[in-house]
Design an enzyme around this catalytic site. Sequence first.
Site, short mmCIF file in Angstrom:
data_model
loop_
_atom_site.label_atom_id
_atom_site.label_comp_id
_atom_site.label_asym_id
_atom_site.label_seq_id
_atom_site.Cartn_x
_atom_site.Cartn_y
_atom_site.Cartn_z
N ARG A 82 -10.82 -18.06 6.77
CA ARG A 82 -9.43 -18.46 6.98
C ARG A 82 -8.79 -18.87 5.67
NH1 ARG A 82 -9.59 -23.76 6.01
NH2 ARG A 82 -11.38 -24.99 6.72
N CYS A 183 -8.44 -30.68 2.86
CA CYS A 183 -7.46 -29.64 2.52
C CYS A 183 -7.15 -29.61 1.03
CB CYS A 183 -6.17 -29.82 3.33
SG CYS A 183 -6.46 -29.82 5.12
#
Length: 223
Positions: A82, A183
Site C-alpha cells: 500500500r 505514518c
Amino acid sequence: MPLASASSDSQISHAPLAIQRAGLIEYATALETQRLIHKEVAEGVRPNTLLLLEHPSVYTAGKRTSESEKPVDGTPVINVDRGGKITWHGPGQLVGYPIVKLAKPTELVGFVREIEAGLIRVCGEFGLETQRVDGRSGVWICDEKGERKIAAIGIRVATGVSMHGFALNVNPDLTEFNRIIPCGIEDASVTSLQQELGRDISIDEVAPVVEKYLYETLVKVSA
C-alpha cells in the site's frame, strides 16, 4: 467469524456496494482475502465490497517506510504494497478495506480525499470536529493542544480497483504507537475517539456510522 467468499450470503448489501463486518481477523488472513476479493471485483464476478474488521496487534509498513521509522526492539513488521508509511493495527481500531472499481482510477488523491470526507462526517456524528491537514493524509484534530491523527489512510489501486484502506482509532491502546514513528510523522501525536470524547465508546457503536458515511462516499466514486 471467517471472511466471506464470493459466494457467501453474509454481506449486508449487494449493490452497488456490499458491506461485510468480519470481527477480529489476523492481518495476513485479511490480506489474502483482500487479494481474492480484489481479483473477483476486477473480473466483475463480485460487487464492490467494503470490509470492516479489527486486527490483533500488528505493525504494517507501506512502500515509503524507512528503516529508522520501524521498531528498534525487534518487534515484527509486515511489509505491504500500500501507499504510506508504517502504522499499527490492533483491537479497538476499526479498519476498513474498500475494494471497489473506481470511476476515475488514476485520481488516487481524489479517492483518498473522499475517504477522509466520509471519516470526518463519522467523527462529526459523535460531536468531534476533525479536518484534513495540508500535505498529510488521514483525519486530524487540530486545536490548542496541537495536531493529533485519529484516522490513517493507505491505498493501492491495481487494474482500476482499490484495496487496503483506512483505520479509525475508536478505543485502542495508543501506547502501541510509541514504538514507531506513526505514518512517518514526528511532530504530531495519535489519538482516538474515546480519548477525545472522554467517555467509553465501542466498535459496535461506531461501525454503523462508518457504514452509513463510507457507503455514501464509496458509491459516489465507484464504477
